[in-house]
Design a protein around this motif. Structure first.
Motif, PDB file in Angstrom:
ATOM      1  N   PRO A  60       0.849  -1.207   0.000  1.00 53.80           N
ATOM      2  CA  PRO A  60       0.000   0.000   0.000  1.00 53.80           C
ATOM      3  C   PRO A  60       0.884   1.257   0.000  1.00 53.80           C
ATOM      4  O   PRO A  60       1.961   1.253   0.594  1.00 53.80           O
ATOM      5  N   PRO A  61       0.459   2.302  -0.695  1.00 50.69           N
ATOM      6  CA  PRO A  61      -0.862   2.508  -1.313  1.00 50.69           C
ATOM      7  C   PRO A  61      -0.952   2.019  -2.760  1.00 50.69           C
ATOM      8  O   PRO A  61      -1.922   2.339  -3.445  1.00 50.69           O
ATOM      9  N   LEU A  62       0.036   1.273  -3.241  1.00 55.41           N
ATOM     10  CA  LEU A  62      -0.005   0.804  -4.624  1.00 55.41           C
ATOM     11  C   LEU A  62      -1.149  -0.182  -4.825  1.00 55.41           C
ATOM     12  O   LEU A  62      -1.479  -0.967  -3.935  1.00 55.41           O
ATOM     13  N   THR A  63      -1.720  -0.140  -6.017  1.00 56.71           N
ATOM     14  CA  THR A  63      -2.756  -1.106  -6.401  1.00 56.71           C
ATOM     15  C   THR A  63      -2.139  -2.137  -7.336  1.00 56.71           C
ATOM     16  O   THR A  63      -1.022  -1.965  -7.845  1.00 56.71           O
ATOM     17  N   LEU A  64      -2.889  -3.201  -7.594  1.00 55.58           N
ATOM     18  CA  LEU A  64      -2.438  -4.216  -8.541  1.00 55.58           C
ATOM     19  C   LEU A  64      -2.213  -3.585  -9.911  1.00 55.58           C
ATOM     20  O   LEU A  64      -1.237  -3.890 -10.597  1.00 55.58           O
ATOM     21  N   GLN A  65      -3.084  -2.657 -10.302  1.00 55.03           N
ATOM     22  CA  GLN A  65      -2.953  -1.980 -11.596  1.00 55.03           C
ATOM     23  C   GLN A  65      -1.681  -1.140 -11.643  1.00 55.03           C
ATOM     24  O   GLN A  65      -0.983  -1.105 -12.659  1.00 55.03           O
ATOM     25  N   ASP A  66      -1.349  -0.457 -10.540  1.00 58.23           N
ATOM     26  CA  ASP A  66      -0.114   0.342 -10.488  1.00 58.23           C
ATOM     27  C   ASP A  66       1.102  -0.545 -10.768  1.00 58.23           C
ATOM     28  O   ASP A  66       1.985  -0.193 -11.565  1.00 58.23           O
ATOM     29  N   LYS A  67       1.120  -1.666 -10.098  1.00 56.53           N
ATOM     30  CA  LYS A  67       2.267  -2.571 -10.223  1.00 56.53           C
ATOM     31  C   LYS A  67       2.354  -3.135 -11.643  1.00 56.53           C
ATOM     32  O   LYS A  67       3.443  -3.227 -12.228  1.00 56.53           O
ATOM     33  N   GLN A  68       1.225  -3.516 -12.207  1.00 53.63           N
ATOM     34  CA  GLN A  68       1.211  -4.053 -13.561  1.00 53.63           C
ATOM     35  C   GLN A  68       1.651  -3.001 -14.574  1.00 53.63           C
ATOM     36  O   GLN A  68       2.380  -3.302 -15.529  1.00 53.63           O
ATOM     37  N   THR A  69       1.253  -1.748 -14.365  1.00 51.85           N
ATOM     38  CA  THR A  69       1.630  -0.669 -15.281  1.00 51.85           C
ATOM     39  C   THR A  69       3.137  -0.463 -15.283  1.00 51.85           C
ATOM     40  O   THR A  69       3.762  -0.312 -16.347  1.00 51.85           O
ATOM     41  N   ILE A  70       3.742  -0.466 -14.095  1.00 53.18           N
ATOM     42  CA  ILE A  70       5.190  -0.265 -13.985  1.00 53.18           C
ATOM     43  C   ILE A  70       5.947  -1.383 -14.704  1.00 53.18           C
ATOM     44  O   ILE A  70       6.872  -1.126 -15.483  1.00 53.18           O
ATOM     45  N   THR A  71       5.554  -2.629 -14.453  1.00 56.43           N
ATOM     46  CA  THR A  71       6.269  -3.747 -15.077  1.00 56.43           C
ATOM     47  C   THR A  71       6.039  -3.768 -16.593  1.00 56.43           C
ATOM     48  O   THR A  71       6.951  -4.120 -17.351  1.00 56.43           O
ATOM     49  N   GLN A  72       4.842  -3.370 -17.042  1.00 54.73           N
ATOM     50  CA  GLN A  72       4.582  -3.306 -18.489  1.00 54.73           C
ATOM     51  C   GLN A  72       5.447  -2.237 -19.148  1.00 54.73           C
ATOM     52  O   GLN A  72       5.996  -2.450 -20.243  1.00 54.73           O
ATOM     53  N   GLN A  73       5.592  -1.090 -18.487  1.00 55.55           N
ATOM     54  CA  GLN A  73       6.429  -0.028 -19.033  1.00 55.55           C
ATOM     55  C   GLN A  73       7.879  -0.487 -19.167  1.00 55.55           C
ATOM     56  O   GLN A  73       8.543  -0.223 -20.177  1.00 55.55           O
ATOM     57  N   LEU A  74       8.381  -1.176 -18.159  1.00 56.24           N
ATOM     58  CA  LEU A  74       9.751  -1.687 -18.196  1.00 56.24           C
ATOM     59  C   LEU A  74       9.915  -2.723 -19.301  1.00 56.24           C
ATOM     60  O   LEU A  74      10.911  -2.715 -20.029  1.00 56.24           O
ATOM     61  N   ALA A  75       8.938  -3.616 -19.401  1.00 58.20           N
ATOM     62  CA  ALA A  75       9.015  -4.672 -20.411  1.00 58.20           C
ATOM     63  C   ALA A  75       9.042  -4.073 -21.817  1.00 58.20           C
ATOM     64  O   ALA A  75       9.815  -4.513 -22.677  1.00 58.20           O
ATOM     65  N   LEU A  76       8.218  -3.044 -22.052  1.00 58.51           N
ATOM     66  CA  LEU A  76       8.163  -2.417 -23.370  1.00 58.51           C
ATOM     67  C   LEU A  76       9.472  -1.724 -23.726  1.00 58.51           C
ATOM     68  O   LEU A  76       9.804  -1.559 -24.911  1.00 58.51           O
ATOM     69  N   ARG A  77      10.240  -1.343 -22.713  1.00 52.93           N
ATOM     70  CA  ARG A  77      11.514  -0.661 -22.967  1.00 52.93           C
ATOM     71  C   ARG A  77      12.701  -1.631 -22.965  1.00 52.93           C
ATOM     72  O   ARG A  77      13.852  -1.197 -22.988  1.00 52.93           O
ATOM     73  N   GLY A  78      12.393  -2.932 -22.885  1.00 60.29           N
ATOM     74  CA  GLY A  78      13.453  -3.921 -23.039  1.00 60.29           C
ATOM     75  C   GLY A  78      14.096  -4.405 -21.765  1.00 60.29           C
ATOM     76  O   GLY A  78      15.196  -4.995 -21.809  1.00 60.29           O
ATOM     77  N   ALA A  79      13.464  -4.200 -20.615  1.00 59.82           N
ATOM     78  CA  ALA A  79      14.039  -4.680 -19.360  1.00 59.82           C
ATOM     79  C   ALA A  79      14.137  -6.207 -19.369  1.00 59.82           C
ATOM     80  O   ALA A  79      13.285  -6.897 -19.930  1.00 59.82           O
ATOM     81  N   THR A  80      15.180  -6.721 -18.747  1.00 53.12           N
ATOM     82  CA  THR A  80      15.361  -8.169 -18.670  1.00 53.12           C
ATOM     83  C   THR A  80      14.403  -8.761 -17.650  1.00 53.12           C
ATOM     84  O   THR A  80      13.858  -8.045 -16.790  1.00 53.12           O
ATOM     85  N   ILE A  81      14.219 -10.089 -17.714  1.00 56.41           N
ATOM     86  CA  ILE A  81      13.340 -10.748 -16.741  1.00 56.41           C
ATOM     87  C   ILE A  81      13.891 -10.587 -15.323  1.00 56.41           C
ATOM     88  O   ILE A  81      13.131 -10.447 -14.362  1.00 56.41           O
ATOM     89  N   GLN A  82      15.220 -10.548 -15.189  1.00 51.67           N
ATOM     90  CA  GLN A  82      15.818 -10.358 -13.862  1.00 51.67           C
ATOM     91  C   GLN A  82      15.475  -8.964 -13.319  1.00 51.67           C
ATOM     92  O   GLN A  82      15.153  -8.813 -12.123  1.00 51.67           O
ATOM     93  N   GLU A  83      15.525  -7.962 -14.182  1.00 51.42           N
ATOM     94  CA  GLU A  83      15.188  -6.605 -13.749  1.00 51.42           C
ATOM     95  C   GLU A  83      13.705  -6.490 -13.397  1.00 51.42           C
ATOM     96  O   GLU A  83      13.341  -5.849 -12.389  1.00 51.42           O
ATOM     97  N   LEU A  84      12.853  -7.104 -14.214  1.00 48.42           N
ATOM     98  CA  LEU A  84      11.413  -7.085 -13.918  1.00 48.42           C
ATOM     99  C   LEU A  84      11.126  -7.743 -12.579  1.00 48.42           C
ATOM    100  O   LEU A  84      10.333  -7.231 -11.774  1.00 48.42           O
ATOM    101  N   ASN A  85      11.769  -8.880 -12.318  1.00 51.26           N
ATOM    102  CA  ASN A  85      11.533  -9.581 -11.056  1.00 51.26           C
ATOM    103  C   ASN A  85      12.044  -8.777  -9.863  1.00 51.26           C
ATOM    104  O   ASN A  85      11.460  -8.823  -8.779  1.00 51.26           O
ATOM    105  N   THR A  86      13.139  -8.039 -10.050  1.00 51.37           N
ATOM    106  CA  THR A  86      13.651  -7.194  -8.968  1.00 51.37           C
ATOM    107  C   THR A  86      12.612  -6.162  -8.564  1.00 51.37           C
ATOM    108  O   THR A  86      12.363  -5.950  -7.364  1.00 51.37           O
ATOM    109  N   LEU A  87      11.968  -5.524  -9.552  1.00 53.50           N
ATOM    110  CA  LEU A  87      10.916  -4.543  -9.236  1.00 53.50           C
ATOM    111  C   LEU A  87       9.691  -5.210  -8.631  1.00 53.50           C
ATOM    112  O   LEU A  87       9.092  -4.688  -7.679  1.00 53.50           O
ATOM    113  N   ARG A  88       9.300  -6.362  -9.175  1.00 50.35           N
ATOM    114  CA  ARG A  88       8.116  -7.049  -8.639  1.00 50.35           C
ATOM    115  C   ARG A  88       8.314  -7.365  -7.153  1.00 50.35           C
ATOM    116  O   ARG A  88       7.399  -7.179  -6.344  1.00 50.35           O
TER     117      ARG A  88
END
Length: 521
Positions: free
Chosen positions: A184-212
């Protein structure tokens, strides 16, 4: 279930005959089927859990034996779990611990319970009146509100535990999507948006998992922190190359190895630092400092199933059937187009060694160059081929690999990475059958979960003459590959005889690939 019974019956038939008595391609396929099923059987939940857990009753008390630990049971045992294989794992635990289990909550994929019922896997279902509550969510392996509710119930159970309690945590692949719990105060949608933005810019799976992990209450060790001071024993089924416990389901009971600064650097790297909301910055800044493993002294993580465990069992089964075995790697990854080429050339190399072919040195150099390009950890192919050459009188060889490849879908057909892998190997062999003269060869690729894409098959078998035989029947494998329709091809070719079908297995330790090569006598 009927198909599985046929596999088991086949095993009894094979054990009653001399392996060398029948020298047909059909017997080679039967051997491949039996070796594959032995791999899967070794990591089915009932067998895994009975290797890992036992209850010893003594006069007036009971003790849980697990991973070298002994824990006294006294109305203090709780259970949570999340992942694709967790329903079967929970059912096995329930059988072992019985009345000692006080309460449990598990989060499993939507439709999994009904799928196991339809598959006849009653041994992987909880008993009537079970103390374990089943919650389903994460349709299509995507975190959703149902999975969020399940994660909330798991967190509540963990937070109420005391020092005298023991929490068994069951973890398998798919667990990350089934345990969403944004800070909190993040929502599920907030978290999904951040990881989608990173993925679209070429972040590695390791980097995505670090943020998750950083944005979750339960991942990155969060579940273990929630359960403190209770003892935590995690029983983990790996579906990742390398069996990194920090990666499987995003490591909910593993000490996090990343700081808030690591996360902020990742956001800066992809130009997202300035667009981050204040809420995200606040959550990252509130993360605990880099934790010491000593802070997790109440946690015991145990790997109970993996691709390596499955392949070791397959190796033993192959030896029983008379094969000289080479277990080469459990870290095969990458595009099936390149991996299939490697397997096709490797088969030619093995044939050249068995037949003392003049092409042997040239083929060896080619396959070693391919192996170097693939950069598979711990492969040591040159040493293993030398080992094979020094064996002398061997005429039957089984080569085993494991891992998980990827497919670039380009058409609207049906298939999966394993069926496409097999078909591509057959296509590679089509123009080079002469290099394998004097040998019978069979290649199998199959998923241990019993599913390969949106099909009823989990993989397929192929042999060097398959494409020639298919063309004689008016089937064009190359066109099927162009349409991404490997399943359509195998379904039409000899009425699906070369499809590998096991039904839903209730486990998942990635894929198994196998080459069987034997000299014709």
């Amino acid at each position: 279930m009927a198909r599985i019974s046929r596999v088991l019956n086949l095993g009894r038939v094979l054990s009653c005959r001399s392996h060398g008595a029948v020298r047909t391609m059909a017997s080679l396929q039967e051997d491949a089927h039996r070796i594959f099923w032995s791999a899967v059987s070794s990591v089915l939940p009932p067998r895994m859990l009975r290797r890992a857990l036992a209850v010893r009753d003594t006069a007036g008390s009971s003790v849980l034996e697990c991973g070298g630990k002994e824990i006294t049971l006294d109305k203090n045992l709780y259970l949570v779990g999340f992942g694709k294989a967790v329903l079967g794992m929970a059912a096995a635990v329930e059988q072992i611990v019985g009345k000692h289990l006080v309460e449990g909550v598990i989060s499993i994929p939507r439709g999994m319970e009904e799928s196991l019922k339809q598959a006849g896997r009653r041994d992987m279902l909880l008993s009537p009146g079970s103390r374990v509550r089943v919650m389903e969510g994460a349709a299509n392996n995507m975190a959703d509100e149902a999975a969020l509710r399940a994660a909330g119930e798991i967190r509540k159970l963990a937070e109420k535990l005391e020092e005298r309690h023991l929490l068994l945590v069951l973890i398998s692949g798919g667990g990350s999507a089934l345990l969403p719990a944004p800070v909190p105060p993040l929502t599920l949608q907030d978290k999904q948006t951040i990881t989608q933005q990173l993925a679209l810019r070429g972040a590695t799976i390791q980097e995505l998992n670090t943020l998750r992990r950083a944005l979750s209450q339960l991942k990155g060790g969060g579940l273990a922190r929630a359960a403190y001071p209770a003892q935590v024993v995690s029983l983990i089924l790996s579906d990742v190359i390398g069996d990194d416990l920090d990666v499987i389901a995003s490591g909910p009971t593993v000490c996090s190895s990343h700081s808030a600064e690591d996360c902020l650097q990742i956001m800066s790297k992809y130009g997202l630092r300035d667009s981050m909301s204040e809420a995200v910055v606040e959550v990252l800044r509130s993360r605990p400092l880099m934790e010491s493993p000593d802070h997790f002294s109440h946690v015991h993580n145990i790997l109970i199933g993996s691709n390596f465990i499955a392949l070791r069992e397959a190796e033993q089964e192959a030896k029983k059937l008379g094969y000289f075995t080479l277990l080469l790697s459990t870290a095969i990854s990458g595009d099936v187009r390149y991996v299939s080429h490697f397997y096709a050339v490797l088969a030619k190399v093995i044939c050249s060694i068995l037949m003392s072919s003049p092409q042997q040195q040239e083929l060896e150099q080619e396959v070693l160059a391919l192996a170097s390009t693939m950069a598979v950890s711990g492969l040591n192919l040159a040493d293993r081929l030398q080992e094979l050459k020094l064996t002398g009188s061997v005429d039957s060889i089984c080569v085993l690999f494991g891992g998980e490849t990827t497919v670039q879908v380009q058409g609207k057909g049906k298939g999966g990475r394993n069926q496409e892998m097999a078909l591509r190997v057959a296509a590679e062999w089509h123009q080079s059958q002469a290099s394998m003269q004097g040998c019978q060869v069979m290649f199998l690729s199959g998923g241990t979960d019993g599913q390969d894409g949106p099909t009823e098959a989990t993989g397929a078998f192929v042999y060097p003459q398959l494409m020639t035989n298919a063309l004689e029947r008016g089937l064009d494998a190359e066109h099927s590959l162009y349409l991404s329709d490997s399943n359509g091809f195998f379904s039409r070719f000899q009425n699906g005889k070369y499809l590998l079908v096991t039904g839903l297995t209730g486990t998942n330790v990635m894929d198994v690939q196998m080459l069987l090569v034997r000299r014709q006598l």
